[in-house]
Design a protein around this motif. Structure first.
Motif, PDB file in Angstrom:
ATOM      1  N   LEU A 105     -35.614 -18.509-112.044  1.00  0.00           N
ATOM      2  CA  LEU A 105     -34.890 -17.384-112.651  1.00  0.00           C
ATOM      3  C   LEU A 105     -33.584 -17.092-111.943  1.00  0.00           C
ATOM      4  O   LEU A 105     -32.710 -16.415-112.496  1.00  0.00           O
ATOM      5  CB  LEU A 105     -35.775 -16.118-112.627  1.00  0.00           C
ATOM      6  CG  LEU A 105     -37.064 -16.211-113.450  1.00  0.00           C
ATOM      7  CD1 LEU A 105     -37.850 -14.917-113.313  1.00  0.00           C
ATOM      8  CD2 LEU A 105     -36.749 -16.465-114.923  1.00  0.00           C
ATOM      9  N   ARG A 106     -33.459 -17.651-110.742  1.00  0.00           N
ATOM     10  CA  ARG A 106     -32.207 -17.419-110.034  1.00  0.00           C
ATOM     11  C   ARG A 106     -31.049 -18.126-110.726  1.00  0.00           C
ATOM     12  O   ARG A 106     -29.882 -17.771-110.521  1.00  0.00           O
ATOM     13  CB  ARG A 106     -32.330 -17.915-108.584  1.00  0.00           C
ATOM     14  CG  ARG A 106     -33.314 -17.097-107.755  1.00  0.00           C
ATOM     15  CD  ARG A 106     -33.453 -17.673-106.359  1.00  0.00           C
ATOM     16  NE  ARG A 106     -33.949 -19.043-106.392  1.00  0.00           N
ATOM     17  CZ  ARG A 106     -34.115 -19.806-105.304  1.00  0.00           C
ATOM     18  NH1 ARG A 106     -33.828 -19.317-104.109  1.00  0.00           N
ATOM     19  NH2 ARG A 106     -34.579 -21.045-105.408  1.00  0.00           N
ATOM     20  N   ASP A 107     -31.384 -19.127-111.550  1.00  0.00           N
ATOM     21  CA  ASP A 107     -30.331 -19.893-112.211  1.00  0.00           C
ATOM     22  C   ASP A 107     -29.866 -19.238-113.518  1.00  0.00           C
ATOM     23  O   ASP A 107     -28.941 -19.751-114.160  1.00  0.00           O
ATOM     24  CB  ASP A 107     -30.847 -21.317-112.504  1.00  0.00           C
ATOM     25  CG  ASP A 107     -31.211 -22.061-111.220  1.00  0.00           C
ATOM     26  OD1 ASP A 107     -30.627 -21.722-110.175  1.00  0.00           O
ATOM     27  OD2 ASP A 107     -32.083 -22.930-111.305  1.00  0.00           O
ATOM     28  N   ASP A 108     -30.520 -18.165-113.935  1.00  0.00           N
ATOM     29  CA  ASP A 108     -30.126 -17.506-115.207  1.00  0.00           C
ATOM     30  C   ASP A 108     -28.755 -16.888-115.041  1.00  0.00           C
ATOM     31  O   ASP A 108     -28.367 -16.455-113.939  1.00  0.00           O
ATOM     32  CB  ASP A 108     -31.119 -16.423-115.566  1.00  0.00           C
ATOM     33  CG  ASP A 108     -32.445 -17.017-116.015  1.00  0.00           C
ATOM     34  OD1 ASP A 108     -32.490 -18.238-116.250  1.00  0.00           O
ATOM     35  OD2 ASP A 108     -33.424 -16.246-116.149  1.00  0.00           O
ATOM     36  N   PRO A 109     -27.970 -16.834-116.098  1.00  0.00           N
ATOM     37  CA  PRO A 109     -26.625 -16.251-116.022  1.00  0.00           C
ATOM     38  C   PRO A 109     -26.647 -14.766-115.666  1.00  0.00           C
ATOM     39  O   PRO A 109     -25.666 -14.242-115.146  1.00  0.00           O
ATOM     40  CB  PRO A 109     -26.063 -16.479-117.411  1.00  0.00           C
ATOM     41  CG  PRO A 109     -27.230 -16.720-118.284  1.00  0.00           C
ATOM     42  CD  PRO A 109     -28.278 -17.359-117.430  1.00  0.00           C
ATOM     43  N   THR A 110     -27.737 -14.079-115.958  1.00  0.00           N
ATOM     44  CA  THR A 110     -27.854 -12.667-115.592  1.00  0.00           C
ATOM     45  C   THR A 110     -28.785 -12.543-114.420  1.00  0.00           C
ATOM     46  O   THR A 110     -29.742 -13.317-114.265  1.00  0.00           O
ATOM     47  CB  THR A 110     -28.408 -11.836-116.769  1.00  0.00           C
ATOM     48  OG1 THR A 110     -29.673 -12.355-117.133  1.00  0.00           O
ATOM     49  CG2 THR A 110     -27.448 -11.912-117.968  1.00  0.00           C
ATOM     50  N   HIS A 111     -28.525 -11.603-113.565  1.00  0.00           N
ATOM     51  CA  HIS A 111     -29.364 -11.403-112.391  1.00  0.00           C
ATOM     52  C   HIS A 111     -30.641 -10.696-112.823  1.00  0.00           C
ATOM     53  O   HIS A 111     -30.599  -9.596-113.379  1.00  0.00           O
ATOM     54  CB  HIS A 111     -28.636 -10.566-111.344  1.00  0.00           C
ATOM     55  CG  HIS A 111     -27.353 -11.208-110.866  1.00  0.00           C
ATOM     56  ND1 HIS A 111     -27.280 -12.504-110.368  1.00  0.00           N
ATOM     57  CD2 HIS A 111     -26.075 -10.728-110.795  1.00  0.00           C
ATOM     58  CE1 HIS A 111     -26.039 -12.795-110.025  1.00  0.00           C
ATOM     59  NE2 HIS A 111     -25.269 -11.718-110.265  1.00  0.00           N
ATOM     60  N   TYR A 112     -31.772 -11.331-112.598  1.00  0.00           N
ATOM     61  CA  TYR A 112     -33.056 -10.778-113.036  1.00  0.00           C
ATOM     62  C   TYR A 112     -33.373  -9.472-112.339  1.00  0.00           C
ATOM     63  O   TYR A 112     -34.072  -8.622-112.867  1.00  0.00           O
ATOM     64  CB  TYR A 112     -34.192 -11.810-112.826  1.00  0.00           C
ATOM     65  CG  TYR A 112     -34.517 -12.068-111.365  1.00  0.00           C
ATOM     66  CD1 TYR A 112     -35.393 -11.245-110.663  1.00  0.00           C
ATOM     67  CD2 TYR A 112     -33.963 -13.169-110.694  1.00  0.00           C
ATOM     68  CE1 TYR A 112     -35.685 -11.505-109.329  1.00  0.00           C
ATOM     69  CE2 TYR A 112     -34.255 -13.420-109.375  1.00  0.00           C
ATOM     70  CZ  TYR A 112     -35.121 -12.584-108.697  1.00  0.00           C
ATOM     71  OH  TYR A 112     -35.432 -12.825-107.389  1.00  0.00           O
ATOM     72  N   TRP A 113     -32.923  -9.410-111.002  1.00  0.00           N
ATOM     73  CA  TRP A 113     -33.258  -8.186-110.244  1.00  0.00           C
ATOM     74  C   TRP A 113     -32.523  -6.947-110.777  1.00  0.00           C
ATOM     75  O   TRP A 113     -32.789  -5.848-110.348  1.00  0.00           O
ATOM     76  CB  TRP A 113     -32.949  -8.382-108.754  1.00  0.00           C
ATOM     77  CG  TRP A 113     -31.504  -8.783-108.493  1.00  0.00           C
ATOM     78  CD1 TRP A 113     -30.441  -7.978-108.327  1.00  0.00           C
ATOM     79  CD2 TRP A 113     -31.020 -10.093-108.364  1.00  0.00           C
ATOM     80  NE1 TRP A 113     -29.309  -8.686-108.098  1.00  0.00           N
ATOM     81  CE2 TRP A 113     -29.640 -10.029-108.109  1.00  0.00           C
ATOM     82  CE3 TRP A 113     -31.637 -11.385-108.422  1.00  0.00           C
ATOM     83  CZ2 TRP A 113     -28.845 -11.155-107.918  1.00  0.00           C
ATOM     84  CZ3 TRP A 113     -30.825 -12.475-108.215  1.00  0.00           C
ATOM     85  CH2 TRP A 113     -29.449 -12.367-107.990  1.00  0.00           C
ATOM     86  N   GLN A 114     -31.630  -7.182-111.745  1.00  0.00           N
ATOM     87  CA  GLN A 114     -30.945  -6.047-112.382  1.00  0.00           C
ATOM     88  C   GLN A 114     -31.513  -5.751-113.779  1.00  0.00           C
ATOM     89  O   GLN A 114     -31.080  -4.785-114.402  1.00  0.00           O
ATOM     90  CB  GLN A 114     -29.453  -6.357-112.489  1.00  0.00           C
ATOM     91  CG  GLN A 114     -28.760  -6.500-111.147  1.00  0.00           C
ATOM     92  CD  GLN A 114     -27.296  -6.886-111.303  1.00  0.00           C
ATOM     93  OE1 GLN A 114     -26.856  -7.270-112.399  1.00  0.00           O
ATOM     94  NE2 GLN A 114     -26.546  -6.793-110.193  1.00  0.00           N
ATOM     95  N   GLN A 115     -32.465  -6.534-114.216  1.00  0.00           N
ATOM     96  CA  GLN A 115     -33.037  -6.343-115.552  1.00  0.00           C
ATOM     97  C   GLN A 115     -34.110  -5.244-115.534  1.00  0.00           C
ATOM     98  O   GLN A 115     -34.761  -4.974-114.516  1.00  0.00           O
ATOM     99  CB  GLN A 115     -33.649  -7.650-116.067  1.00  0.00           C
ATOM    100  CG  GLN A 115     -32.658  -8.800-116.142  1.00  0.00           C
ATOM    101  CD  GLN A 115     -31.554  -8.500-117.148  1.00  0.00           C
ATOM    102  OE1 GLN A 115     -31.823  -8.000-118.244  1.00  0.00           O
ATOM    103  NE2 GLN A 115     -30.321  -8.828-116.773  1.00  0.00           N
ATOM    104  N   ASN A 116     -34.287  -4.616-116.699  1.00  0.00           N
ATOM    105  CA  ASN A 116     -35.254  -3.514-116.824  1.00  0.00           C
ATOM    106  C   ASN A 116     -36.683  -3.977-116.589  1.00  0.00           C
ATOM    107  O   ASN A 116     -37.494  -3.244-116.023  1.00  0.00           O
ATOM    108  CB  ASN A 116     -35.138  -2.873-118.218  1.00  0.00           C
ATOM    109  CG  ASN A 116     -33.855  -2.091-118.379  1.00  0.00           C
ATOM    110  OD1 ASN A 116     -33.284  -1.597-117.398  1.00  0.00           O
ATOM    111  ND2 ASN A 116     -33.380  -1.989-119.623  1.00  0.00           N
ATOM    112  N   TRP A 117     -36.974  -5.204-117.045  1.00  0.00           N
ATOM    113  CA  TRP A 117     -38.365  -5.645-116.888  1.00  0.00           C
ATOM    114  C   TRP A 117     -38.721  -5.809-115.432  1.00  0.00           C
ATOM    115  O   TRP A 117     -39.853  -5.587-115.015  1.00  0.00           O
ATOM    116  CB  TRP A 117     -38.593  -6.949-117.654  1.00  0.00           C
ATOM    117  CG  TRP A 117     -37.766  -8.118-117.159  1.00  0.00           C
ATOM    118  CD1 TRP A 117     -36.558  -8.503-117.583  1.00  0.00           C
ATOM    119  CD2 TRP A 117     -38.149  -9.026-116.122  1.00  0.00           C
ATOM    120  NE1 TRP A 117     -36.116  -9.604-116.908  1.00  0.00           N
ATOM    121  CE2 TRP A 117     -37.088  -9.949-116.001  1.00  0.00           C
ATOM    122  CE3 TRP A 117     -39.285  -9.163-115.318  1.00  0.00           C
ATOM    123  CZ2 TRP A 117     -37.126 -10.996-115.074  1.00  0.00           C
ATOM    124  CZ3 TRP A 117     -39.308 -10.210-114.405  1.00  0.00           C
ATOM    125  CH2 TRP A 117     -38.237 -11.096-114.273  1.00  0.00           C
TER     126      TRP A 117
END
Length: 775
Positions: A130-142
């Motif tokens: 998930l670190r490779d996703d264009p959006t930072h996961y640690w900033q996502q609501n889920w």
């Protein structure tokens, strides 16, 4: 054709059909309601059990997801090298999982590996970091929301564009040293929820759904509603969680096509709920179909029963139809006809036998009745002739003296039967005397009419021999007592009116008193009466005289007026009659008196039957001073000497025109001059309102004078004869002197009275040159 013209058999069959249908309708309605309630209760039990069972199946599968995710959260650390392997093993072991991810919070400028393993529709597994996703996961609501779920929580469903399916996340925080450092996120496809809903054995038309805790459909038999919020009415009913079914209307729930029953069951371990919607009409559809079939069969059975009843009753009641037709023959007077054969001794047979007996007796009765009608017609004809004869004995209702118009008479008679017992009659005795009679025979009908006719005939015959009403009644009583074996009697009032003086002399044989109506109002004349005629042969009848003045009216009547009663048996009475006659305006003609009294009597009696004959006779005296009439002179003059001598001249002219001899005229003038001069000079001393009223009456027998004055009281009858001295001169202080002595000597009769109106002198001068008629 009206209802009443339908035959008894048809009406009986129709009433039986209607009654049976009413019973069927009532019992069917009760049965339908009971069956409907039973079916509804059964549906509630089955649908509730189905919902709870489906919720348990979903709960079991969710538990596996929860346990797997919680175990992974306990095993994996940021430094674990085999996190990806553990994810693949867990995904392979649990087919309900669509993907697993581990993500840690960034710290000290480094980010731990965040493996994500997913399974496609063909079962192949794919992984990425998930670190490779264009959006930072640690900033996502889920991720941020999942860090708060230490024991795990389900998040909002979402549609994955990459996997083209609806998913929902179950997140469990990785807690180390009581601090969340990351989370394990499990993706669960909602396809398996639809599969569970699709395998449920639901009633026809029912719909199942799974509702999330936020009110959004997680799965629904209608796939277009998945991911959409439920209607407020449905959410409110589902949130009750009391296990009781709820009826929802399509009008209040936009996600419903028709009114449906909602059966809900909570899914433990989550905030989800399973719901089952069963359309109400689908619940009752089999019942309505069965009810229509049963109702049709019952109605057909009732029609068959009614038809059988119609045939049976028509056959049994056929003789009644014949009897009804024969009754119409009897109504037309026909009695010769055939009757149906008597087949038994039941009610119809006995009725036929009785009808035949009645026919025979009726024929005999009709023959007798025909004879009675003929006799009745003869009697009616005789009564009509009797009424005509009785009416012919009575004079006309109205009479006015054609020569002098001094009086007017109006009479009215109402018999209570075809012929009555009341009578009235009037006729001239001579040119100066008028006789009038009113009577009431003791009985009614033909006997009273015959006795009345005899009374009138005898009275007219006896009246030719006397002018005295008391002698007339006495002779009439003696004649009617002869041969009166039935003891019938008549009350009779007889009066003779002197047309010159206006004096009414009357005698009564037990009759009601006369009413006198003048300017002072109506009053009864209190006169002594004798017994009824026809009972005592030696009875005597005293007379009474009334002086009539212009405008006075005498009313003679029978007790049919005073004793008339209304519907409440209250009597009319003489007091009411006097009160009615005294009302303003005062009647001017005798007919107005009779009409007023009879009109008020009719209003009082109302609808009550007339119990007695009614007779009323009104006699009005109209005589006033008239230049062409020299029999009576009435003058009203002031207390002055010149007016006295003018009045003496009028008296002289009146007496001369009446044929009074000169000697009598001189006596009258001398007496009147002495009296009226005395009234002016002595009686009116000190008065300015002196008044003298003079009335002079002349006839063949005598001259009568009436003097009234309002002066001081003076009675010439009590004055002593004048005294004389030795020279023969009278005392000058003595009032009247020789004048009063001459008055008493020259007048044949002299009477004096005093009342509120003053002095009243009455004088009579007899004409000795003429024969006095026998009275």
């Amino acid at each position: 054709m009206g209802w009443r013209s339908i035959s008894i058999a048809s009406r009986l069959a129709l009433w039986a059909l209607l009654g049976s249908m009413l019973v069927l309708a009532i019992s069917g309605t009760i049965l339908f309601i009971h069956t409907r309630d039973t079916v509804l209760a059964h549906t509630h039990r089955e649908a509730g059990a189905l919902a709870r069972g489906a919720a348990s199946r979903i709960e079991a599968r969710l538990d596996r997801v929860v346990v797997s995710t919680q175990q992974l959260a306990a095993l994996i650390d940021p430094s674990s090298p085999d996190a990806d392997k553990l994810l693949r093993q867990a995904l392979k072991a649990n087919h309900d999982l669509s993907g697993l991810a581990v993500a840690f919070r960034p710290g000290d400028g480094t980010i731990a590996p965040a493996p994500f393993v997913s399974r496609d529709s063909e079962g192949r597994m794919h992984g990425r970091d998930l670190r490779d996703d264009p959006t930072h996961y640690w900033q996502q609501n889920w991720f941020l929301g999942g860090l708060t779920c230490r024991k795990g929580c389900w998040q909002r469903p979402f549609f994955s564009k990459s996997r083209q399916r609806w998913l929902i996340n179950f997140s469990v925080a990785i807690v180390r040293k009581d601090k969340p450092i990351g989370l394990v996120n499990a993706d669960v496809s909602l396809d398996w929820l639809r599969d569970i809903l699709g395998t449920l054995r639901k009633p026809d038309g029912a719909q199942a759904f799974v509702m999330g805790g936020d009110g959004v459909y997680l799965a629904h038999d209608r796939h277009d509603l998945t991911g959409h919020p439920g209607s407020p009415a449905l959410l409110k009913a589902l949130a009750a969680r009391n296990g009781a079914p709820a009826l929802l209307s399509a009008r209040h729930a936009a996600d419903l096509d028709e009114a449906s029953w909602l059966y809900g069951a909570p899914i433990k371990g989550s905030y989800w709920s399973l719901g089952l919607l069963v359309p109400e009409r689908r619940i009752y559809a089999p019942l309505r179909h069965l009810f229509i079939i049963d109702l049709s069969i019952g109605t057909l059975a009732l029609l068959c029963i009614a038809l059988m009843l119609l045939l049976v009753t028509r056959r049994m009641l056929a003789p009644l139809g014949v009897l009804a037709a024969r009754a119409e023959h009897i109504a037309r007077g026909e009695t010769a006809f055939e009757l149906p054969d008597i087949r038994g001794r039941d009610e119809v047979g006995r009725l036929t036998q009785s009808f035949d007996t009645m026919r025979q007796e009726l024929a005999a009765h009709i023959e007798q009745l025909t004879e009675a009608v003929r006799a009745q017609q003869r009697l009616s004809s005789e009564l009509e002739i009797a009424q005509q004869i009785q009416t012919s004995l009575l004079p006309s209702e109205h009479y006015i003296e054609a020569r002098t118009t001094r009086f007017e008479l109006h009479a009215s008679l109402r018999p209570a039967r075809a012929v009555g017992g009341d009578l009235y009659s009037y006729f001239m005795l001579d040119r100066h005397h008028f006789c009038v009679m009113v009577g009431d025979v003791s009985d009614k009908g033909i006997p009273a009419a015959l006795f009345m006719a005899r009374t009138i005939t005898l009275a007219k015959a006896l009246a030719a021999h006397t002018l005295s009403p008391q002698r007339m009644l006495k002779r009439l009583n003696q004649e009617l007592c002869v041969g009166n074996e039935s003891c019938m009697f008549v009350t009779l009032l007889c009066g003779v009116l002197d047309l010159r003086r206006g004096r009414f002399t009357m005698a009564s044989a037990g009759h009601d008193p006369i009413m006198l109506c003048n300017e002072d109002g109506p009053r009864l004349i209190d006169a002594e009466t004798g017994p009824a005629i026809g009972l005592d042969e030696d009875a005597a009848y005293p007379s009474h005289t009334v002086q009539l003045h212009a405008g006075d009216t005498l009313l003679m009547y029978t007790d049919g007026i005073t004793e008339a009663t209304d519907a409440d048996m209250r009597m009319y009475g003489i007091e009411r009659a006097l009160r009615v006659l005294g009302q303003s305006p005062r009647p001017e003609k005798p007919s107005e008196y009779t009409h007023r009294l009879l009109s008020d009597l009719d209003r009082f009696v109302g609808s009550a039957d007339q119990a007695d004959d009614i007779t009323i006779l009104a006699l009005s005296w109209h005589h006033t001073e008239d230049d062409g009439d020299t029999d009576v002179l009435e003058l009203d003059l002031p207390g002055r000497i010149e007016d006295v001598f003018a009045a003496l001249e009028r008296c002289e002219q009146t007496m001369e025109a009446s044929g009074i001899p000169g000697g009598v005229r001189e006596d009258v003038r001398l007496v009147l001059e002495e009296l009226m001069v005395n009234m002016v000079e002595h009686g009116h001393t000190g008065r300015t309102d002196g008044n003298i009223r003079l009335r002079l009456e002349c006839d063949d027998d005598d001259v009568r004078v009436s003097l009234r004055d309002n002066g001081h009281p003076f009675n010439p009858l009590e004055t002593k004869p004048p005294s004389t001295d030795t020279d023969g001169a009278t005392d000058p202080e003595q009032v009247g002197g020789f004048g009063i002595h001459l008055v008493r000597a020259m007048a044949s009769e002299l009477t004096y009275s005093h009342d509120d109106q003053g002095n009243h002198l009455q004088l009579r001068f007899v004409n000795h040159s003429r024969m006095e008629p026998d009275s």
